[in-house]
Design an enzyme around this catalytic site. Structure first.
Site, PDB file in Angstrom:
ATOM      1  N   CYS A 295       0.835  -1.190   0.000  1.00 57.31           N
ATOM      2  CA  CYS A 295       0.000   0.000   0.000  1.00 57.31           C
ATOM      3  C   CYS A 295       0.882   1.256   0.000  1.00 57.31           C
ATOM      4  O   CYS A 295       1.809   1.371   0.801  1.00 57.31           O
ATOM      5  CB  CYS A 295      -0.894  -0.033   1.229  1.00 57.31           C
ATOM      6  SG  CYS A 295      -1.637   1.541   1.672  1.00 57.31           S
ATOM      7  N   GLU A 296       0.591   2.185  -0.889  1.00 54.66           N
ATOM      8  CA  GLU A 296       1.407   3.393  -0.962  1.00 54.66           C
ATOM      9  C   GLU A 296       1.141   4.357   0.193  1.00 54.66           C
ATOM     10  O   GLU A 296       1.914   5.290   0.398  1.00 54.66           O
ATOM     11  CB  GLU A 296       1.182   4.113  -2.287  1.00 54.66           C
ATOM     12  CG  GLU A 296      -0.190   4.732  -2.464  1.00 54.66           C
ATOM     13  CD  GLU A 296      -0.326   5.455  -3.801  1.00 54.66           C
ATOM     14  OE1 GLU A 296      -1.099   6.417  -3.862  1.00 54.66           O
ATOM     15  OE2 GLU A 296       0.327   5.047  -4.772  1.00 54.66           O
ATOM     16  N   HIS A 297       0.086   4.135   0.941  1.00 56.69           N
ATOM     17  CA  HIS A 297      -0.225   5.035   2.061  1.00 56.69           C
ATOM     18  C   HIS A 297       0.514   4.658   3.334  1.00 56.69           C
ATOM     19  O   HIS A 297       0.941   5.531   4.092  1.00 56.69           O
ATOM     20  CB  HIS A 297      -1.741   5.049   2.311  1.00 56.69           C
ATOM     21  CG  HIS A 297      -2.519   5.525   1.133  1.00 56.69           C
ATOM     22  ND1 HIS A 297      -3.728   4.959   0.761  1.00 56.69           N
ATOM     23  CD2 HIS A 297      -2.259   6.494   0.217  1.00 56.69           C
ATOM     24  CE1 HIS A 297      -4.181   5.573  -0.322  1.00 56.69           C
ATOM     25  NE2 HIS A 297      -3.312   6.495  -0.667  1.00 56.69           N
ATOM     26  N   HIS A 298       0.640   3.342   3.609  1.00 55.93           N
ATOM     27  CA  HIS A 298       1.306   2.887   4.832  1.00 55.93           C
ATOM     28  C   HIS A 298       2.460   1.925   4.556  1.00 55.93           C
ATOM     29  O   HIS A 298       3.096   1.448   5.490  1.00 55.93           O
ATOM     30  CB  HIS A 298       0.288   2.203   5.760  1.00 55.93           C
ATOM     31  CG  HIS A 298      -0.847   3.090   6.163  1.00 55.93           C
ATOM     32  ND1 HIS A 298      -2.047   3.098   5.496  1.00 55.93           N
ATOM     33  CD2 HIS A 298      -0.952   4.012   7.150  1.00 55.93           C
ATOM     34  CE1 HIS A 298      -2.855   3.981   6.052  1.00 55.93           C
ATOM     35  NE2 HIS A 298      -2.231   4.550   7.057  1.00 55.93           N
TER      36      HIS A 298
ATOM     37  N   GLN B 148      -5.164  -0.625  -4.721  1.00 63.40           N
ATOM     38  CA  GLN B 148      -5.747  -1.737  -5.479  1.00 63.40           C
ATOM     39  C   GLN B 148      -6.512  -1.252  -6.699  1.00 63.40           C
ATOM     40  O   GLN B 148      -6.490  -1.902  -7.757  1.00 63.40           O
ATOM     41  CB  GLN B 148      -6.650  -2.570  -4.566  1.00 63.40           C
ATOM     42  CG  GLN B 148      -7.206  -3.826  -5.240  1.00 63.40           C
ATOM     43  CD  GLN B 148      -7.981  -4.704  -4.277  1.00 63.40           C
ATOM     44  OE1 GLN B 148      -7.660  -4.771  -3.090  1.00 63.40           O
ATOM     45  NE2 GLN B 148      -9.012  -5.374  -4.766  1.00 63.40           N
TER      46      GLN B 148
ATOM     47  N   HIS C 194      -5.743  -6.123   2.956  1.00 58.83           N
ATOM     48  CA  HIS C 194      -4.812  -5.017   3.148  1.00 58.83           C
ATOM     49  C   HIS C 194      -4.381  -4.958   4.609  1.00 58.83           C
ATOM     50  O   HIS C 194      -5.213  -4.761   5.504  1.00 58.83           O
ATOM     51  CB  HIS C 194      -5.478  -3.699   2.758  1.00 58.83           C
ATOM     52  CG  HIS C 194      -5.819  -3.615   1.296  1.00 58.83           C
ATOM     53  ND1 HIS C 194      -5.239  -2.695   0.450  1.00 58.83           N
ATOM     54  CD2 HIS C 194      -6.679  -4.343   0.528  1.00 58.83           C
ATOM     55  CE1 HIS C 194      -5.717  -2.860  -0.773  1.00 58.83           C
ATOM     56  NE2 HIS C 194      -6.597  -3.858  -0.745  1.00 58.83           N
TER      57      HIS C 194
ATOM     58  N   CYS D 184      -2.852  -2.695   6.061  1.00 60.11           N
ATOM     59  CA  CYS D 184      -3.074  -1.372   6.644  1.00 60.11           C
ATOM     60  C   CYS D 184      -4.441  -1.292   7.312  1.00 60.11           C
ATOM     61  O   CYS D 184      -4.686  -0.406   8.138  1.00 60.11           O
ATOM     62  CB  CYS D 184      -2.926  -0.277   5.585  1.00 60.11           C
ATOM     63  SG  CYS D 184      -4.072  -0.423   4.203  1.00 60.11           S
TER      64      CYS D 184
END
Length: 210
Positions: A97-100, A138, A166, A168
């Site tokens: 995941c690019e956020h976490h 995703q 996920h 995250c």
């Protein structure tokens, strides 16, 4: 030469990964994160962790060095008159995941309806992995895989459905394990013709999910 260019005497690591030089600032960044998390990077169990983490992330993100479209360059026209759906089901993949930067683990179903030619079936999985081995969301991963096949094979239709969990969400934040996310992208006849869409979803065992 950086002190971090020496590989570790770690059997599993050496067997599975080449010697990848690790810049000093990358190793230092991992050490900083370990300290900030509350541990000591100098202790025995963590001493080599910065190198392992750095090399692992090079592997996780190997897709940045890959052009997925190249896997679709070679096609075959001699298919004995076959003109129906081609489907590769249950392709396992891992992404982050690019956020976490937490793991995304799932499976994908990729289908297309050929027009004039087909591609080697393993190439569909290679396209998926080329995009998955990057920092992702995703929804974008689903679109990138479908668009790549559509643009390069010029088929009558493309259908991509991805199911994933996920970390995250399951391991932090709301901490809700067992929850899966489903995304889909339908193009060409699979988008415009309801009968074709139902057929491909049935082959994927995805009716009612996507």
């Amino acid at each position: 030469m950086s002190e971090h260019e020496d590989d570790l005497n770690d059997g599993d690591l050496v067997a599975s990964s080449p010697k990848i030089p690790v810049p000093d600032d990358v190793a230092a960044a991992v050490k900083t994160l370990i300290r900030w998390a509350g541990d000591q990077p100098e202790r025995e169990g963590l001493r080599d962790t910065p190198l392992r983490v750095a090399r692992a992330w090079k592997e996780y993100c190997a897709g940045y060095g890959d052009d997925p479209a190249r896997h679709l360059a070679r096609v075959f026209e001699e298919v004995g008159g076959y003109d129906d759906i081609v489907l590769l089901k249950d392709i396992p993949f891992q992404s982050h995941c690019e956020h976490h930067m937490a793991p995304i683990i799932g499976r994908a179903h990729i289908a297309y309806l050929p027009k004039n030619h087909v591609v080697g079936i393993s190439k569909l999985a290679r396209v998926l992995h080329g995009f998955a081995r990057r920092l992702q969301v995703q929804e974008r991963l689903t679109a990138e895989v479908a668009d790549c096949i559509w643009d390069n094979l010029k088929p009558q239709g493309v259908a991509v459905v991805i199911e994933a969990t996920h970390a995250c969400m399951t391991a932090r934040g709301v901490r809700t394990p067992g929850v899966g996310m489903v995304t889909s992208r339908m193009m060409g006849v699979f988008r415009d013709d309801e009968r074709s869409r139902r057929e491909v979803l049935a082959l994927m065992d995805m009716q009612g999910k996507a």
